[in-house]
Design a protein around this motif. Sequence first.
Motif, PDB file in Angstrom:
ATOM      1  N   TYR A 335     -36.660  25.635 -26.461  1.00 27.46           N
ATOM      2  CA  TYR A 335     -37.274  24.399 -26.952  1.00 27.46           C
ATOM      3  C   TYR A 335     -36.222  23.298 -26.911  1.00 27.46           C
ATOM      4  O   TYR A 335     -35.071  23.527 -27.281  1.00 27.46           O
ATOM      5  CB  TYR A 335     -37.741  24.586 -28.387  1.00 27.46           C
ATOM      6  CG  TYR A 335     -38.564  25.826 -28.615  1.00 27.46           C
ATOM      7  CD1 TYR A 335     -39.944  25.806 -28.454  1.00 27.46           C
ATOM      8  CD2 TYR A 335     -37.954  27.022 -28.995  1.00 27.46           C
ATOM      9  CE1 TYR A 335     -40.701  26.953 -28.676  1.00 27.46           C
ATOM     10  CE2 TYR A 335     -38.705  28.172 -29.220  1.00 27.46           C
ATOM     11  CZ  TYR A 335     -40.071  28.134 -29.053  1.00 27.46           C
ATOM     12  OH  TYR A 335     -40.810  29.265 -29.272  1.00 27.46           O
ATOM     13  N   LYS A 336     -36.628  22.099 -26.478  1.00 33.23           N
ATOM     14  CA  LYS A 336     -35.677  20.991 -26.527  1.00 33.23           C
ATOM     15  C   LYS A 336     -35.385  20.663 -27.984  1.00 33.23           C
ATOM     16  O   LYS A 336     -36.309  20.498 -28.778  1.00 33.23           O
ATOM     17  CB  LYS A 336     -36.263  19.769 -25.831  1.00 33.23           C
ATOM     18  CG  LYS A 336     -36.382  19.908 -24.325  1.00 33.23           C
ATOM     19  CD  LYS A 336     -36.801  18.585 -23.703  1.00 33.23           C
ATOM     20  CE  LYS A 336     -37.096  18.775 -22.232  1.00 33.23           C
ATOM     21  NZ  LYS A 336     -37.551  17.527 -21.596  1.00 33.23           N
ATOM     22  N   PRO A 337     -34.088  20.554 -28.328  1.00 33.50           N
ATOM     23  CA  PRO A 337     -33.748  20.433 -29.748  1.00 33.50           C
ATOM     24  C   PRO A 337     -34.310  19.176 -30.413  1.00 33.50           C
ATOM     25  O   PRO A 337     -34.513  19.164 -31.621  1.00 33.50           O
ATOM     26  CB  PRO A 337     -32.221  20.429 -29.759  1.00 33.50           C
ATOM     27  CG  PRO A 337     -31.784  20.338 -28.338  1.00 33.50           C
ATOM     28  CD  PRO A 337     -32.917  20.702 -27.453  1.00 33.50           C
ATOM     29  N   GLU A 339     -37.157  17.401 -29.365  1.00 32.77           N
ATOM     30  CA  GLU A 339     -38.496  17.042 -28.917  1.00 32.77           C
ATOM     31  C   GLU A 339     -39.499  17.975 -29.583  1.00 32.77           C
ATOM     32  O   GLU A 339     -39.272  19.174 -29.654  1.00 32.77           O
ATOM     33  CB  GLU A 339     -38.574  17.204 -27.396  1.00 32.77           C
ATOM     34  CG  GLU A 339     -39.928  16.858 -26.810  1.00 32.77           C
ATOM     35  CD  GLU A 339     -40.086  17.427 -25.400  1.00 32.77           C
ATOM     36  OE1 GLU A 339     -40.296  16.641 -24.480  1.00 32.77           O
ATOM     37  OE2 GLU A 339     -40.001  18.668 -25.257  1.00 32.77           O
TER      38      GLU A 339
ATOM     39  N   ASN B 522     -43.819  21.497 -27.689  1.00 34.85           N
ATOM     40  CA  ASN B 522     -43.486  21.841 -26.308  1.00 34.85           C
ATOM     41  C   ASN B 522     -42.591  23.075 -26.283  1.00 34.85           C
ATOM     42  O   ASN B 522     -41.886  23.359 -27.236  1.00 34.85           O
ATOM     43  CB  ASN B 522     -42.760  20.681 -25.630  1.00 34.85           C
ATOM     44  CG  ASN B 522     -43.722  19.574 -25.279  1.00 34.85           C
ATOM     45  OD1 ASN B 522     -44.870  19.833 -24.912  1.00 34.85           O
ATOM     46  ND2 ASN B 522     -43.273  18.340 -25.399  1.00 34.85           N
ATOM     47  N   ALA B 523     -42.648  23.779 -25.152  1.00 28.78           N
ATOM     48  CA  ALA B 523     -41.739  24.908 -24.949  1.00 28.78           C
ATOM     49  C   ALA B 523     -41.454  24.972 -23.456  1.00 28.78           C
ATOM     50  O   ALA B 523     -42.273  24.524 -22.651  1.00 28.78           O
ATOM     51  CB  ALA B 523     -42.375  26.201 -25.426  1.00 28.78           C
ATOM     52  N   TYR B 524     -40.315  25.510 -23.084  1.00 27.45           N
ATOM     53  CA  TYR B 524     -39.927  25.494 -21.676  1.00 27.45           C
ATOM     54  C   TYR B 524     -39.442  26.855 -21.205  1.00 27.45           C
ATOM     55  O   TYR B 524     -38.836  27.612 -21.965  1.00 27.45           O
ATOM     56  CB  TYR B 524     -38.823  24.452 -21.447  1.00 27.45           C
ATOM     57  CG  TYR B 524     -39.296  23.051 -21.750  1.00 27.45           C
ATOM     58  CD1 TYR B 524     -39.906  22.281 -20.776  1.00 27.45           C
ATOM     59  CD2 TYR B 524     -39.180  22.533 -23.039  1.00 27.45           C
ATOM     60  CE1 TYR B 524     -40.373  21.007 -21.064  1.00 27.45           C
ATOM     61  CE2 TYR B 524     -39.651  21.257 -23.338  1.00 27.45           C
ATOM     62  CZ  TYR B 524     -40.240  20.508 -22.341  1.00 27.45           C
ATOM     63  OH  TYR B 524     -40.720  19.257 -22.629  1.00 27.45           O
ATOM     64  N   TRP B 562     -32.543  17.780 -20.931  1.00 29.74           N
ATOM     65  CA  TRP B 562     -32.723  18.717 -22.051  1.00 29.74           C
ATOM     66  C   TRP B 562     -32.381  18.012 -23.358  1.00 29.74           C
ATOM     67  O   TRP B 562     -33.137  18.022 -24.302  1.00 29.74           O
ATOM     68  CB  TRP B 562     -31.833  19.949 -21.835  1.00 29.74           C
ATOM     69  CG  TRP B 562     -32.096  21.018 -22.840  1.00 29.74           C
ATOM     70  CD1 TRP B 562     -31.305  21.371 -23.893  1.00 29.74           C
ATOM     71  CD2 TRP B 562     -33.245  21.861 -22.904  1.00 29.74           C
ATOM     72  NE1 TRP B 562     -31.895  22.368 -24.608  1.00 29.74           N
ATOM     73  CE2 TRP B 562     -33.090  22.703 -24.023  1.00 29.74           C
ATOM     74  CE3 TRP B 562     -34.390  21.991 -22.111  1.00 29.74           C
ATOM     75  CZ2 TRP B 562     -34.028  23.659 -24.385  1.00 29.74           C
ATOM     76  CZ3 TRP B 562     -35.335  22.938 -22.460  1.00 29.74           C
ATOM     77  CH2 TRP B 562     -35.154  23.759 -23.593  1.00 29.74           C
TER      78      TRP B 562
END
Lengths: 340, 605
Positions: A335-337, A339, B522-524, B562
């Motif tokens: 996960y973007k820290p 966002e 969101n997740a990536y 990121w």
Amino acid sequence: MSQDLEEILKQSIDKISQSSTDQELENIRVELLGRNGLINKLFSDIKDVPAENRKQYGADLNRLKQELESSIENQSNSVRANHDSPPPVLQKQNLFELPKLGHLHPLTQTERQLNALFKKLGFSIYNSPEIVTDEFNFERLNVPKNHPARDMQDSIYIKEPDYLLRTQTSTIESYLLKTKSKELPIRAAFPGSVFRNEKVNRSNHFVFHQYQAVVVDKGLTMKDLIGTMDLMFKTLYGPDIVVRYRCKYYPEVEPGVGPDMQCFNCHGVGCPLCKYAGWIEMGGSGMIHPKVLQAAEIDTNIWSGFAFGMGLDRWTMAQKNIKDIRTLMGSNLAYKPNEL
Amino acid sequence: MKLIYSQLQKLLPSLNVEPQKLRDDLTMIGHFTNFFEEIEGEIVFDLDIKVNRGDCLGYYGLAKDLSVYYNIPLKKIESPLFQGEGGAKHLGVLPIQVSTDKVKRVMAIKISEINNTESPDWLKKFIKCHGNNPINTIVDLTNYIMFLYGIPNHAFDTAKSTDNLIWQINPSYKEFISLDGTKLELNSNILMINNLKKPLSLSFWGGEACAIDINTKEIIIEMAVYDQATIRQNSRQLKSVTEAATRLEKLLDSELIPTAFSHLIDLILKNVGGQISSEVFDYYPQKVSLPQIKFNYNKPSQVSGIEISKDFCVSCLTRLDCQIQDDLITPPSIRPDINIEADLVEEVVRFYGYQNIPTNEPVTSKDVPDITPKEIYLIDQLKDKLVDLGYDEILTWPLVSSSVDSDTVITTQNSINTESIYLRQSLIPALKQQLDQYQRLKLNATQFFEIGKIFFQINNEYIEKNSLGIYNSDINALRQDALQCVSNSNLENMVFDGNFVEIILDNLSKPNIYTPKTTDYNAYELTSQIITLDANVVFDKMQDSEKLIKDYSQKIGKNNLWQLVISDIFSDPKTSKFRYTFKASYFNLDDKTAKEIHASVFELK
Ligand SMILES: [Zn+2]
């Protein structure tokens, strides 16, 4: 910046500008920026801020912190200048970083989205053990020994043939029916992880996630079943989705109903994406088989039921643009820290 | 199952719908049709047949279903009954023995003085459309009949097999070589057809020892239906799935054998000549008994939720060849899957058409007592609490490669691989692995957690507990946050291990109700390492840091960035300029591309 924070900034800068010694300034610095100082306290309050405002609040706090720091720095310069000390080369670690945000797992999000829908309709959320007996995983679901349906599910055994890891969320249904057979009617929905003896690769996993909903009541019909399922699909996929409901076989239901989504690529004609079927299978459902209700000692002359289940992994992967099913179970999911 | 459209039309002469419609209609009535394609100039459909519909592994069963659905006539198959052949009664009796109760019915006959040939073109085409290679006329005809009626059958070359066929459970043969030369090791419970000296055939796979070839002059043909569970076990044990096995392991109709068998004899005599040289052997110890089902004609309406008239029920059941005596219904023998009223209801509703059931009338909200187990509320509440504190939720494998306590560990008997054989007893080892993985990805993961089951075996009982595992790179924050989670409950449930903590949830106090948040996050999927690069930018005056982050983030773009951090601000009193140092992290990019984007956004040389 919010009015409260503006006010804090204004008052603090007044205080800083009035200080005339290094010591005075240091005291103010500790009071504002120290470990137990005002700014850190404000940062810890972030948990009480509604999620949608949290990002803004964090950014505001960082700006406040930064302005206070530079204000103290400037005042320190002028204090020292007044004392005729030599001007130092100024270097400071003045980190500016948006606050670290937390995230729910994509599967949890999908589950909650569905739970919320079903709670509105009066459903409870349910669960049951993951190590189960053959009786609950198969027998009570109208799958006796040697039934060909057993071939469709390669089980992981703890102690063959009696104990295994549940292979489907229908197993939760058999626990539910057994446990609550004297507390009818029932409305329950359950997300659950299920296990099959599958080689793990990009597109298969030994653990995957299903969602199932069960209703036992008087006078239930296929119309209720199909309407409720359709509502679920429209909630997940949006109002424009086209779903057909066809005859499908599962031993635990009769009549059995299979929902298929019209292929969004070819709109039902057939293309490589849908393997030329025009439609994509979405799960399974049906009216609960009388033998399944009878196994739970539910009187089928009075009560009937329906159940439907679907896989959550593919849908969740499509949502988050995840191509490799292994990503859902740890490994490369991140996960973007800063966002949501 | 493959289905050639023109062959289907031979059984349903008035069938005339577009292939795409046929594909969809077949699917709607329960025979999922993947696609249709052109093979050898024919339109061929590819179907998945339901496990309870063995009858539909043949054209005949499918044609029957379609004749009911479209209300068109099914052509009766005309085959001169072999019993009618003049003089057949005076022929010799075949010395066949059946010494097992796993045979439900077998018919056999001997045909002599044949001239086997290469198959005629129509037969070759048929076999090819079904994905097989033509062999010779006799072999291809046996397959043709299997595809037509769904009942496997077999021809033995009597010069190799003799007439003394024995249906038996493997007496003591160790090995069997199939028609295609595959060598199988046999165990004791395999149903076989042998002669007095050697193994000849499995129930579902012919053997090399008596294979039909172009010089074959005399044959015994047989058609049989067996105990389906035995065939399924045999086929699984020998890891051999043949076209015959997929049919014989389902409930098949013994009553269909005479029709299919006489059709086969007729075709053999017509195509390779020869004459019948034995009486018909017919072993049929227990005639199929058909159920009589009490049927409520209102039931299809009650179950479907739409009005389906009694007239429609009667007409539909009649077309299905059910015998109807008022409210007592006897299904035809070709439909052994119909046994109870619910089975009949499904038949009526599926032929009435699921598509006639409205899709926009869900159950309405109803006040039913809440039976949600309280631990579900606790788990939801903890997840929200931890996310608020900045933690990310992850999931890891419940199967692990090492135990924490070998006395209580649960071992799986047939795991997915040779390493991951234990059910986890703690979440922490997997969280540590996850941290390693993040470090390999050069991802600075500071806070994450998992909630899941852990498993123990104590006094022969299997025990599952809900557990929470947390990681925080700041050990003081970890302690504080863990305390928040247990909210003054029993601290014995908490185990610290460096920067990790595990909390057993079962003993914590649980909320009576909780409504979880439904925020969208969101997740990536990271496909490569995170690349972090520095950049210095000098400004004439002090900047708004937040605005800087925002502007540069926008320039870099969401798909590449990121995280962006200002790691240092340096104000030089000599030049009175400000130097900002940025740390930009890029994801799912190769090194070169990341550097290019970085240089261009921060205008580096
Ligand atoms: Zn398509």
